[in-house]
Scaffold this motif. Sequence first.
Motif, PDB file in Angstrom:
ATOM      1  N   CYS A   1      19.524  -6.559  -1.147  1.00 49.21           N
ATOM      2  CA  CYS A   1      19.281  -6.387  -2.018  1.00 49.21           C
ATOM      3  C   CYS A   1      19.604  -7.912  -2.758  1.00 49.21           C
ATOM      4  O   CYS A   1      19.932  -8.162  -2.809  1.00 49.21           O
ATOM      5  N   GLY A   2      18.831  -7.844  -4.733  1.00 51.76           N
ATOM      6  CA  GLY A   2      19.459  -8.761  -5.001  1.00 51.76           C
ATOM      7  C   GLY A   2      19.161  -8.267  -6.643  1.00 51.76           C
ATOM      8  O   GLY A   2      18.634  -7.595  -6.879  1.00 51.76           O
ATOM      9  N   THR A   3      20.801  -8.515  -7.570  1.00 50.26           N
ATOM     10  CA  THR A   3      20.262  -7.864  -9.108  1.00 50.26           C
ATOM     11  C   THR A   3      18.979  -7.956  -9.634  1.00 50.26           C
ATOM     12  O   THR A   3      18.046  -9.387  -9.346  1.00 50.26           O
ATOM     13  N   HIS A   4      18.406  -6.931 -10.353  1.00 53.38           N
ATOM     14  CA  HIS A   4      17.940  -7.180 -10.965  1.00 53.38           C
ATOM     15  C   HIS A   4      17.145  -6.120 -12.203  1.00 53.38           C
ATOM     16  O   HIS A   4      17.008  -4.913 -11.618  1.00 53.38           O
ATOM     17  N   LYS A   5      17.019  -6.539 -12.834  1.00 56.67           N
ATOM     18  CA  LYS A   5      16.992  -5.175 -14.070  1.00 56.67           C
ATOM     19  C   LYS A   5      15.426  -4.367 -14.268  1.00 56.67           C
ATOM     20  O   LYS A   5      14.123  -5.949 -14.414  1.00 56.67           O
ATOM     21  N   GLY A   6      15.220  -3.352 -14.345  1.00 55.31           N
ATOM     22  CA  GLY A   6      13.866  -3.296 -15.230  1.00 55.31           C
ATOM     23  C   GLY A   6      12.822  -2.700 -13.432  1.00 55.31           C
ATOM     24  O   GLY A   6      13.438  -3.092 -12.726  1.00 55.31           O
ATOM     25  N   ALA A   7      11.454  -2.729 -14.144  1.00 58.92           N
ATOM     26  CA  ALA A   7      10.759  -2.185 -12.774  1.00 58.92           C
ATOM     27  C   ALA A   7      10.389  -3.574 -11.718  1.00 58.92           C
ATOM     28  O   ALA A   7      10.533  -4.790 -12.327  1.00 58.92           O
ATOM     29  N   VAL A   8      10.284  -3.556 -10.434  1.00 60.31           N
ATOM     30  CA  VAL A   8       9.766  -4.446  -9.530  1.00 60.31           C
ATOM     31  C   VAL A   8       8.224  -3.742  -8.984  1.00 60.31           C
ATOM     32  O   VAL A   8       8.045  -3.126  -8.906  1.00 60.31           O
ATOM     33  N   PRO A   9       7.445  -5.300  -9.413  1.00 55.84           N
ATOM     34  CA  PRO A   9       5.968  -4.832  -9.629  1.00 55.84           C
ATOM     35  C   PRO A   9       5.700  -4.857  -8.078  1.00 55.84           C
ATOM     36  O   PRO A   9       6.531  -4.975  -7.233  1.00 55.84           O
ATOM     37  N   ASP A  10       4.792  -4.020  -8.740  1.00 55.05           N
ATOM     38  CA  ASP A  10       4.395  -3.741  -7.342  1.00 55.05           C
ATOM     39  C   ASP A  10       3.658  -5.125  -6.011  1.00 55.05           C
ATOM     40  O   ASP A  10       3.775  -5.926  -6.588  1.00 55.05           O
ATOM     41  N   ASN A  11       4.232  -5.455  -4.654  1.00 61.73           N
ATOM     42  CA  ASN A  11       4.085  -6.119  -3.757  1.00 61.73           C
ATOM     43  C   ASN A  11       3.435  -5.544  -2.209  1.00 61.73           C
ATOM     44  O   ASN A  11       4.080  -4.786  -2.206  1.00 61.73           O
ATOM     45  N   GLY A  12       3.683  -7.130  -1.889  1.00 62.64           N
ATOM     46  CA  GLY A  12       3.327  -6.957  -0.231  1.00 62.64           C
ATOM     47  C   GLY A  12       4.515  -6.891  -0.111  1.00 62.64           C
ATOM     48  O   GLY A  12       4.553  -7.397   2.019  1.00 62.64           O
ATOM     49  N   TYR A  13       5.328  -7.402  -0.146  1.00 64.58           N
ATOM     50  CA  TYR A  13       6.576  -7.890   0.681  1.00 64.58           C
ATOM     51  C   TYR A  13       7.449  -6.376   0.455  1.00 64.58           C
ATOM     52  O   TYR A  13       8.211  -6.578   1.588  1.00 64.58           O
ATOM     53  N   GLY A  14       6.800  -5.160   0.450  1.00 64.54           N
ATOM     54  CA  GLY A  14       8.114  -3.994   0.209  1.00 64.54           C
ATOM     55  C   GLY A  14       8.765  -3.643  -0.332  1.00 64.54           C
ATOM     56  O   GLY A  14       9.830  -3.262  -0.049  1.00 64.54           O
TER      57      GLY A  14
END
Length: 287
Positions: free
Chosen positions: A202-215
Motif C-alpha cells: 500500500c501507498g498513501t493516496h487520497k481519492g479514487a484510484v483510476p482504472d489501471n492494468g496493474y491491479g
Amino acid sequence: MDRVAFHNQRIKRVCDFINGHLDQNITLEQLSDIAACSKYHFHRIFKSFMGLSAIQFVLLARMKRASFRLAFEPEQSITDIAYEAHFESPEAFSRAFTRIFGQSPSQFRNQPEWQSWHSKYEFNPPINGERIVEVKVVDFNEKEVALIEHRGSPRRVLDTAAKFISWRKTTGLSPVKTSETFGIPYSDPNDTADDEFRFDICGTHKGAVPDNGYGVKAGLIPGGRCAVAQHKGSHDRIGDTVYYLYQQWLPESGEQLRDFPCFFQYLNFVHEVDEWELLTNVYLPLK
C-alpha cells in the motif's frame, strides 16, 4: 554462557560486520579477528553454523544488493552494479551472477525469478538470545491508500512489489518520496499454504484510484490504538520483531488485539540503503 550461545554471538558479530561493510575489502583474517577466533578454526565454525563459508556469505551479501539494484533501479547500469559488487569487470560479474541465480544480470533485470532467488538465501544469521525492543502504544490515524493484493507464494511478493512501483512511477500517484508505504500480511507466511497467502502493498493516496492494468485499487488502513516497535535490518528477519510483540510484549501488557492484522510501515527501501540500515515500523492493532 554456554558454548553454542558463545559461538552464536561470534557468528552474529561477523555477519553484522559483513552486512555493514559491503563496500570495503573483507578478508578472512579480518573476520577471524572480529570473531576473536584463530583463522585456522574460524572458517569451520562459521560454516558449521551458517552452512556456507564466510567468503561465500560475503559474495551472496553483495549479490543480494546487486539483485535489488538490477530489479528496482533501472537507471543504474550493469557495469556500475558490477563494480559496486567488487568485481573487476562486468563480464566476471555476469558469469558469477548467472552461476548463482541461473539468470544473467540483464535477464534478471527484465524478469527476475524471485522464487529461485530466495532459495539462495535460505540461511539465517544467529540473533541475540535476549531481545531488547522498545514498544510504544500510539493512536494510528486512518490512512487512505492505493493498494495491490499479492496472492500466492511469499517468495513472489517482490514481483507484486515491482508492479506497484511501476504503477507509482507511470502514474505519478502516491509518489514514494512524499507518500507513506505499508505492507499488510493477512497471515504468517511460515504457516500458510501458498494459495492462501495474501499480502497487501500500500501507498498513501487520497481519492479514487483510476482504472489501471496493474491491479492497483483504493483501500483503507483503519485508525485506532496500536503497539508499535521498530525493526532494524533485513525484512527476512522481521518475523523476529513480530513474534516478540505477540509472544513477549502482548502477554505482559494486558492489552487486547483488534480485528485487523499486524502491518508494516517501510521507512526506507532495500534499493536505497543496505539491508542492515532498513527501518520498518511494526504495528499491532489494539482495542
